[in-house]
Design a protein around this motif. Structure first.
Motif, PDB file in Angstrom:
ATOM      1  N   GLU A 160      10.603   9.792  10.977  1.00  0.00           N
ATOM      2  CA  GLU A 160      12.034  10.061  10.830  1.00  0.00           C
ATOM      3  C   GLU A 160      12.454  11.185  11.775  1.00  0.00           C
ATOM      4  OE1 GLU A 160      14.133   8.470   8.979  1.00  0.00           O
ATOM      5  OE2 GLU A 160      13.119   7.625   7.236  1.00  0.00           O
ATOM      6  N   GLY A 161      13.717  11.146  12.224  1.00  0.00           N
ATOM      7  CA  GLY A 161      14.276  12.261  12.963  1.00  0.00           C
ATOM      8  C   GLY A 161      13.854  12.325  14.416  1.00  0.00           C
ATOM      9  N   PRO A 162      13.800  13.540  14.965  1.00  0.00           N
ATOM     10  CA  PRO A 162      13.533  13.709  16.406  1.00  0.00           C
ATOM     11  C   PRO A 162      12.123  13.257  16.769  1.00  0.00           C
ATOM     12  CG  PRO A 162      13.500  15.827  15.275  1.00  0.00           C
ATOM     13  CD  PRO A 162      14.026  14.832  14.286  1.00  0.00           C
ATOM     14  N   GLU A 163      11.926  13.024  18.068  1.00  0.00           N
ATOM     15  CA  GLU A 163      10.634  12.571  18.546  1.00  0.00           C
ATOM     16  C   GLU A 163       9.570  13.652  18.334  1.00  0.00           C
ATOM     17  OE1 GLU A 163      10.598  11.082  22.483  1.00  0.00           O
ATOM     18  OE2 GLU A 163      12.163   9.578  22.126  1.00  0.00           O
ATOM     19  N   GLY A 167       0.819  -1.202   0.000  1.00  0.00           N
ATOM     20  CA  GLY A 167       0.000   0.000   0.000  1.00  0.00           C
ATOM     21  C   GLY A 167       0.853   1.251   0.000  1.00  0.00           C
ATOM     22  N   ARG A 168       0.477   2.193   0.841  1.00  0.00           N
ATOM     23  CA  ARG A 168       1.198   3.449   0.915  1.00  0.00           C
ATOM     24  C   ARG A 168       1.895   3.574   2.264  1.00  0.00           C
ATOM     25  NH1 ARG A 168      -3.987   5.859  -1.352  1.00  0.00           N
ATOM     26  NH2 ARG A 168      -3.612   6.038  -3.594  1.00  0.00           N
ATOM     27  N   MET A 169       2.917   4.435   2.283  1.00  0.00           N
ATOM     28  CA  MET A 169       3.615   4.759   3.516  1.00  0.00           C
ATOM     29  C   MET A 169       3.372   6.223   3.839  1.00  0.00           C
ATOM     30  SD  MET A 169       7.301   2.928   3.126  1.00  0.00           S
ATOM     31  CE  MET A 169       7.441   1.165   2.771  1.00  0.00           C
ATOM     32  N   LEU A 170       3.025   6.487   5.075  1.00  0.00           N
ATOM     33  CA  LEU A 170       2.934   7.852   5.573  1.00  0.00           C
ATOM     34  C   LEU A 170       4.259   8.165   6.257  1.00  0.00           C
ATOM     35  CD1 LEU A 170       1.204  10.414   6.188  1.00  0.00           C
ATOM     36  CD2 LEU A 170       0.613   9.301   8.352  1.00  0.00           C
ATOM     37  N   VAL A 171       5.058   9.024   5.631  1.00  0.00           N
ATOM     38  CA  VAL A 171       6.375   9.363   6.154  1.00  0.00           C
ATOM     39  C   VAL A 171       6.262  10.711   6.855  1.00  0.00           C
ATOM     40  CG1 VAL A 171       8.826   9.598   5.631  1.00  0.00           C
ATOM     41  CG2 VAL A 171       7.383   8.143   4.194  1.00  0.00           C
ATOM     42  N   VAL A 172       6.687  10.754   8.118  1.00  0.00           N
ATOM     43  CA  VAL A 172       6.467  11.908   8.990  1.00  0.00           C
ATOM     44  C   VAL A 172       7.785  12.328   9.622  1.00  0.00           C
ATOM     45  CG1 VAL A 172       5.207  12.738  11.022  1.00  0.00           C
ATOM     46  CG2 VAL A 172       4.140  11.067   9.500  1.00  0.00           C
ATOM     47  N   SER A 173       7.980  13.639   9.779  1.00  0.00           N
ATOM     48  CA  SER A 173       9.175  14.117  10.477  1.00  0.00           C
ATOM     49  C   SER A 173       8.986  15.580  10.875  1.00  0.00           C
ATOM     50  CB  SER A 173      10.418  13.990   9.597  1.00  0.00           C
ATOM     51  OG  SER A 173      11.570  14.448  10.290  1.00  0.00           O
ATOM     52  N   ALA A 174       9.624  15.950  11.984  1.00  0.00           N
ATOM     53  CA  ALA A 174       9.674  17.361  12.365  1.00  0.00           C
ATOM     54  C   ALA A 174      10.744  18.099  11.573  1.00  0.00           C
ATOM     55  CB  ALA A 174       9.956  17.489  13.860  1.00  0.00           C
ATOM     56  N   ASP A 175      11.660  17.352  10.959  1.00  0.00           N
ATOM     57  CA  ASP A 175      12.743  17.932  10.159  1.00  0.00           C
ATOM     58  C   ASP A 175      12.364  17.809   8.687  1.00  0.00           C
ATOM     59  OD1 ASP A 175      15.041  18.680   8.861  1.00  0.00           O
ATOM     60  OD2 ASP A 175      16.384  17.514  10.131  1.00  0.00           O
ATOM     61  N   ARG A 176      12.076  18.938   8.073  1.00  0.00           N
ATOM     62  CA  ARG A 176      11.633  18.946   6.676  1.00  0.00           C
ATOM     63  C   ARG A 176      12.634  18.267   5.748  1.00  0.00           C
ATOM     64  NH1 ARG A 176      11.281  18.231   2.357  1.00  0.00           N
ATOM     65  NH2 ARG A 176      10.442  19.412   0.597  1.00  0.00           N
ATOM     66  N   ASP A 177      13.924  18.423   6.025  1.00  0.00           N
ATOM     67  CA  ASP A 177      14.958  17.915   5.121  1.00  0.00           C
ATOM     68  C   ASP A 177      15.043  16.391   5.108  1.00  0.00           C
ATOM     69  OD1 ASP A 177      15.619  20.498   4.430  1.00  0.00           O
ATOM     70  OD2 ASP A 177      17.186  20.666   5.960  1.00  0.00           O
TER      71      ASP A 177
END
Length: 264
Positions: free
Chosen positions: A141-144, A62-72
């Motif tokens: 991804e990245g910080p909590e 299916g699809r992955m929802l990729v999330v992060s507080a760091d845009r890069d």
């Protein structure tokens, strides 16, 4: 390109610059042919997120929802969420056409509202809320994030330890991108195909009347007639005409080069 071709090649600064510019235009325009990478090896994104196809078994990833507080840390364009950035990627692999996002449509607005509700906390089954969007995995991804605190105590997003460096949750309530009454359809080119059915097949894509056969809106998604065993998209006639005109314009340019040289 035509003007450069009409001139004789000579060691003059302006003509050399024109030839270099024409060559650069050709290279840029042909770049996507090598899987969007100019024929170079792929980066590590497909490798990092390759667990989707590997763990999907016989079903379509299916699809992955990729999330992060760091845009890069997120690939391509993203959308803003409550305290984080996010985007959906195809679980079967990221391609160059996914680098850019179109303007938000009804499904995008519905997903944004769903994420706002989940991030607020108190939802026991966030996976069921994400299932209509065919989200099989949530990758942080990245910080909590505060979003992770909202996922404590929920029931259907299973933390899955993987060697990707990200926090991965498997959606135990996931649904198929193309869901028929008696099973799921799988990707077939740019569309979907499966066993013919007398019922409707729901596609977890934004509604567009171009989906065939017999597209009908289902809230933000679309359903098609399942009797043919396939779903496909018919682009608007002007878009098709522009795509067909491209090769004709290219051939016309070559013709002008030949005609111009003979006139000289």
């Amino acid at each position: 390109v035509v003007s450069a071709g009409l001139d004789m090649i000579a060691v003059e600064p302006l003509r050399l610059a024109a030839i270099a510019a024409a060559a650069a235009m050709i290279v840029v325009s042909l770049g996507p042919l090598g899987n969007g990478r100019y024929g170079l090896p792929s980066g590590d994104l497909d490798e990092r997120y390759g667990f989707g196809p590997a763990l999907s078994g016989d079903t379509d990833p299916g699809r992955m929802l990729v999330v992060s507080a760091d845009r890069d840390l997120l690939p391509g364009e993203v959308r803003p969420g409550p305290g984080f950035w996010y985007r959906l990627v195809d679980g079967s692999g990221i391609t160059h056409d996914e680098a850019w996002l179109p303007g938000p449509m009804e499904g995008d607005i519905a997903l944004a509202e769903t994420l706002r509700i989940i991030a607020a906390g108190g939802e026991l089954r966030p996976g069921a809320m994400l299932a209509p969007f065919a989200i099989d995995w949530v990758v942080i991804e990245g910080p909590e994030l505060e979003l992770e605190a909202a996922l404590v105590g929920q029931l259907d997003l299973l933390p899955t330890p993987l060697s990707t460096g990200a926090r991965v949750y498997e959606n135990l309530s996931s649904a198929e991108i193309a869901a028929a009454d008696d099973g799921a359809w799988t990707r077939s080119g740019a569309g979907y195909a499966g066993e013919p059915t007398s019922g409707r097949v729901r596609l977890a894509v934004n509604y567009d009347p171009g989906w065939q056969p017999d597209a009908v809106a289902d809230e933000w998604a679309v359903t098609v007639d399942g009797r043919t065993g396939r779903a496909y998209y018919e682009a608007p006639a002007p878009d098709v005409a522009m795509a067909l005109a491209g090769p004709l314009v290219f051939l016309g340019g070559l013709g002008l080069i030949i005609w111009g040289r003979r006139k000289r």
